[in-house]
Design an enzyme around this catalytic site. Structure first.
Site, PDB file in Angstrom:
ATOM      1  N   ARG A 285       0.797  -1.220   0.000  1.00 30.01           N
ATOM      2  CA  ARG A 285       0.000   0.000   0.000  1.00 30.01           C
ATOM      3  C   ARG A 285       0.835   1.279   0.000  1.00 30.01           C
ATOM      4  O   ARG A 285       0.599   2.165  -0.813  1.00 30.01           O
ATOM      5  CB  ARG A 285      -0.935   0.011   1.212  1.00 30.01           C
ATOM      6  CG  ARG A 285      -1.916   1.163   1.214  1.00 30.01           C
ATOM      7  CD  ARG A 285      -2.849   1.105   2.411  1.00 30.01           C
ATOM      8  NE  ARG A 285      -3.599  -0.145   2.464  1.00 30.01           N
ATOM      9  CZ  ARG A 285      -4.424  -0.468   3.436  1.00 30.01           C
ATOM     10  NH1 ARG A 285      -4.609   0.354   4.450  1.00 30.01           N
ATOM     11  NH2 ARG A 285      -5.074  -1.611   3.422  1.00 30.01           N
TER      12      ARG A 285
ATOM     13  N   HIS B  84      -7.787  -4.887  -7.816  1.00 28.52           N
ATOM     14  CA  HIS B  84      -7.566  -4.149  -6.570  1.00 28.52           C
ATOM     15  C   HIS B  84      -8.779  -4.282  -5.659  1.00 28.52           C
ATOM     16  O   HIS B  84      -9.789  -3.581  -5.840  1.00 28.52           O
ATOM     17  CB  HIS B  84      -7.312  -2.675  -6.894  1.00 28.52           C
ATOM     18  CG  HIS B  84      -6.640  -1.919  -5.784  1.00 28.52           C
ATOM     19  ND1 HIS B  84      -5.366  -2.206  -5.342  1.00 28.52           N
ATOM     20  CD2 HIS B  84      -7.057  -0.877  -5.033  1.00 28.52           C
ATOM     21  CE1 HIS B  84      -5.028  -1.371  -4.377  1.00 28.52           C
ATOM     22  NE2 HIS B  84      -6.039  -0.555  -4.171  1.00 28.52           N
TER      23      HIS B  84
ATOM     24  N   TYR C  63     -18.746  11.293 -14.540  1.00 29.49           N
ATOM     25  CA  TYR C  63     -18.722  12.452 -15.435  1.00 29.49           C
ATOM     26  C   TYR C  63     -17.393  12.609 -16.172  1.00 29.49           C
ATOM     27  O   TYR C  63     -17.312  13.362 -17.132  1.00 29.49           O
ATOM     28  CB  TYR C  63     -18.988  13.736 -14.646  1.00 29.49           C
ATOM     29  CG  TYR C  63     -20.332  13.774 -13.975  1.00 29.49           C
ATOM     30  CD1 TYR C  63     -21.516  13.629 -14.708  1.00 29.49           C
ATOM     31  CD2 TYR C  63     -20.440  13.944 -12.601  1.00 29.49           C
ATOM     32  CE1 TYR C  63     -22.748  13.665 -14.085  1.00 29.49           C
ATOM     33  CE2 TYR C  63     -21.663  13.986 -11.973  1.00 29.49           C
ATOM     34  CZ  TYR C  63     -22.824  13.838 -12.719  1.00 29.49           C
ATOM     35  OH  TYR C  63     -24.042  13.871 -12.106  1.00 29.49           O
TER      36      TYR C  63
END
Length: 732
Positions: free
Chosen positions: A37, A83, A127
């Site tokens: 991570r 993931h 969007y």
């Protein structure tokens, strides 16, 4: 280590020491955080989430020439296939890869609202659209040619790359930051052309030192530009050790307004500083009178950064104004350097500049060899097939006969011409029109070209020198594709140490008001009637000090410290002010003994509750930090300005003593000498007076009383003294 097995019959209670259970589980969590991570890989510069995003986009064929796809589609692909984390974190990582103010070389071409330098967040993923950039293609080039190892995905349904081929040193080019368990990383962005030049230098001369590399890579190159004012020695040390920092300033210029008027225009922001928050911070400095040289700030930015700073006076030098703001605001920041990365074995460690570049070059050499071997295997397979085709052309009539007449043409071809099964299948699958005479020449040409390429690949794989040459040629091509001018310039901070910023503060008369509960403010002019002052309920006046805005205030506390405050930085007297403890690091248990306006060259007498004291210069008592300066070792009972030649003390036992001031030593810090001896109790009060005038003291009310016969109490310092005049309890 003892292994604790679960109880039989499906029970879920394990008898295990809590410390052992917690440590084992926390260690597993820490390792997962570090490797999966927070820390980037030194070879491609990526954390797993970024690597998975780019690989998923590559699998979706979102190359620079393709049409962009919805980010929601990409995030879904990454989350579903590679993931196993939330969509918000994946989209946040994707957005950052597309921001040209966050990435020196953006790896995602974002279409839509991807946020801005003001700190506004990106639009929702439904969007926005995205595809890969040319720089990302360079990092993925060869991934389908066995250039890197793959591992199963979290659900074993697919495979993902352990590392990307990485055509350029992305770790240093785009930088990285992250916080793991017990360790963190912070790597600034650099100029890719400079990094590649350094790599070429290392390929040519592996013994190149970090000092020689710094001559090629002088420092970070941030996407937002700015001016790095860190010393060359400090940057060299950071690149040698992998730890350090670099001071980064906003780029600014002076704009002449005519008639001696001017203003400062900030054109480039420090890296990761949000413009809107910076403007708010500057406005707060103006409102709280903490930026005495700045009159106004406003934002005139459009596509480019244009931040206007108006000075309070045209007599102020622009360099002095900016130096004051660099100290007070995020117009100057310090970017930490902590090059903590995972090496090729997945082991975390702090590497210097040379070690990072060498690790990248070693990775590129491995990628080059593996791609060469992959290509070699395919060439050998193709040559094997072409050899079969060449036999066909030499015996074309016989081959046609066998195909037409034999019941098992494949077996017969293998037997007749000593072909392999692969060659026989290929010949039988070949169309008749490809067996024309012209095709024979084409096949021979292809065979010769592949044979030549095969020989070259074998020579390259066997020769480190040839590998180095190919690496250098590849890096030169990448350099041409990524070359861009340096944005962050390396410079030195101007020397304005001889210029006092306080000299530009307007000198105005004020009255400092400190309440019993520790609320401080500054009223303009003189307060004629203290009884008219307003305080919070239950609070009252403690100190009323006349001063000027250019003064420094000395605040003496009972713990023996003296704090320094700029009078110009005090809140306005219109309200109740602000708590003094927000401005200085004063302990809750400490009380305020006195507040004075500093007089350069003057002296203070400090005394402890135990009856010890000394004289100290006021200039030595000035403090530069919020924590103040420790002057008296002990509980301070008095701190007053020396304005006479004799000292009068009175103890809690009502005994008074007068002695010459010259008997007290002058010290910068300490316990002091004994002022008066007490069998019980301690010091009640102390004053300094001139022998010509004599001391006076305050009776139980507000009336002042003279002490004409004070000489009767004159004695040696440290004496016990004798009973004081009737009513004498305090001098002030």
């Amino acid at each position: 280590m003892t292994v604790h097995t679960p109880p039989p019959e499906g029970g879920r209670i394990v008898d295990e020491p809590l410390g052992e259970a917690l440590s084992r589980r926390y260690l597993a969590y820490a390792l997962s955080t570090i490797t999966n991570r927070a820390l980037p890989d030194v070879r491609d510069g990526f954390k797993p989430v970024h690597r998975r995003i780019l690989y998923a986009m590559h699998q979706m064929r979102l190359n620079p020439q393709a049409a962009a796809r919805k980010c929601a589609k990409v995030v879904g692909e990454v989350m579903g296939g590679y993931h196993p984390h939330g969509d918000a974190s994946i989209y946040e990582a994707l957005v950052r890869l597309a921001q040209d103010f966050a990435q020196r070389y953006p790896l995602v071409d974002g279409q839509g609202n991807f946020g801005n330098i003001d700190g506004d967040s990106a639009a929702a993923m439904r969007y926005t659209e995205c595809k890969l950039t040319a720089a990302a293609q360079l990092l993925l080039e060869g991934i389908g040619e066995n250039a890197v190892d793959f591992r199963p995905t979290y659900d074993d349904q697919d495979e993902e790359p352990i590392v990307l081929p990485a055509g350029f040193p992305n770790l240093l080019a785009n930088g990285s930051s992250g916080i793991a368990v017990g360790m963190a990383t912070s790597i600034p962005p650099h100029n890719a052309a400079e990094l590649i030049d350094a790599c070429l230098k290392l390929l040519e001369t592996p013994e190149t030192t970090t000092e020689e590399l710094v001559a090629i890579v002088p420092g970070p190159d941030f996407p937002t530009g700015g001016v790095a004012v860190e010393s060359a020695a400090s940057i060299l040390d950071a690149y040698q050790t992998g730890r350090g920092g670099v001071r980064l300033r906003a780029r600014w210029e002076t704009e002449d307004l005519g008639r001696g008027m001017w203003r400062v225009v900030v054109t480039e922001m420090p890296y990761q500083v949000q413009k809107s928050k910076l403007i708010e911070a500057l406005a707060d400095l103006i409102e709280n009178k903490k930026a005495p040289l700045l009159a106004d700030v406003r934002d005139e930015s459009a596509e480019d950064i244009r931040l206007i700073l108006e000075p309070k006076s045209r007599t102020v030098e622009p360099e002095v104004l900016m130096e004051s703001l660099f100290k007070l605001s995020d117009l100057e920041v310090r970017f930490p350097i902590n090059m903590n990365v995972l090496d090729a074995t997945g082991t975390p460690g702090v590497l210097g500049l040379k070690a990072c570049l060498v690790a990248f070059l070693d990775h590129r050499r491995e990628v080059l060899i593996r791609r060469g071997q992959w290509r070699l295997e395919r060439i050998e397979k193709r040559l094997h097939l072409l050899e079969g085709l060449k036999l066909v052309f030499l015996n074309l009539d016989e081959v046609i006969r066998i195909v037409r007449e034999e019941e098992q043409p494949k077996a017969r071809l293998i037997e007749r011409f000593a072909l392999s099964e692969l060659q026989a299948d290929f010949i039988l699958d070949t169309r008749l029109r490809q067996l024309a005479r012209l095709e024979e020449m084409t096949i021979q040409k292809e065979f010769d070209e592949l044979a030549e390429e095969l020989a070259g690949l074998k020579a390259m794989i066997a020769s480190p020198a040839k590998q180095t040459k190919l690496l250098a040629l590849g890096l030169q091509d990448v350099r041409k594709a990524l070359i861009s001018p340096r944005r962050t310039t390396m410079g030195d901070a101007p020397d304005v140490s001889e210029v006092s910023i306080d000299a530009f503060i307007p000198r105005e008369a004020i009255t400092v008001i400190l309440s019993e509960r520790g609320w401080i403010r500054a009223a303009r002019g003189k307060v004629d009637d203290p009884s008219e002052l307003k305080f919070k309920e239950g609070d009252d006046l403690a100190f009323l000090v006349p001063a000027f805005t250019t003064d420094k205030l000395l605040v003496a506390a009972s713990d023996g410290r003296i704090f320094t405050l700029g009078a110009d930085k005090l809140p306005s007297g219109r309200g109740h002010g602000e708590p003094l403890r927000l401005m200085i690091d004063l302990d809750e248990s400490a009380a305020i003994i006195n507040v004075l306006a500093h007089q350069p060259g003057a002296k203070l007498l400090v005394a402890s509750k135990a009856g010890y004291g000394f004289v100290t210069p006021e200039d030595d008592a000035l403090a530069q930090k919020r924590g103040g300066k420790q002057v008296l070792n002990g509980d301070m009972a008095a701190c007053l300005r020396v304005s006479g030649d004799h000292v009068a003390v009175i103890g809690e036992n009502i005994k008074a003593l007068v002695f010459p001031l010259e008997e007290l030593p002058e010290m910068a810090r300490g316990k002091g000498v004994k002022l008066q001896t007490y069998k019980q109790g301690g010091l009640a009060d102390i004053t300094v007076f001139n022998a010509e005038d004599g001391p006076d003291w305050r009776d139980g009310g507000d009336r002042r009383r003279n002490w004409p016969d004070w000489r009767d109490w004159l004695g040696k310092r440290a004496a016990a003294g004798r009973q004081g005049p009737r009513g004498l309890r305090k001098f002030r």
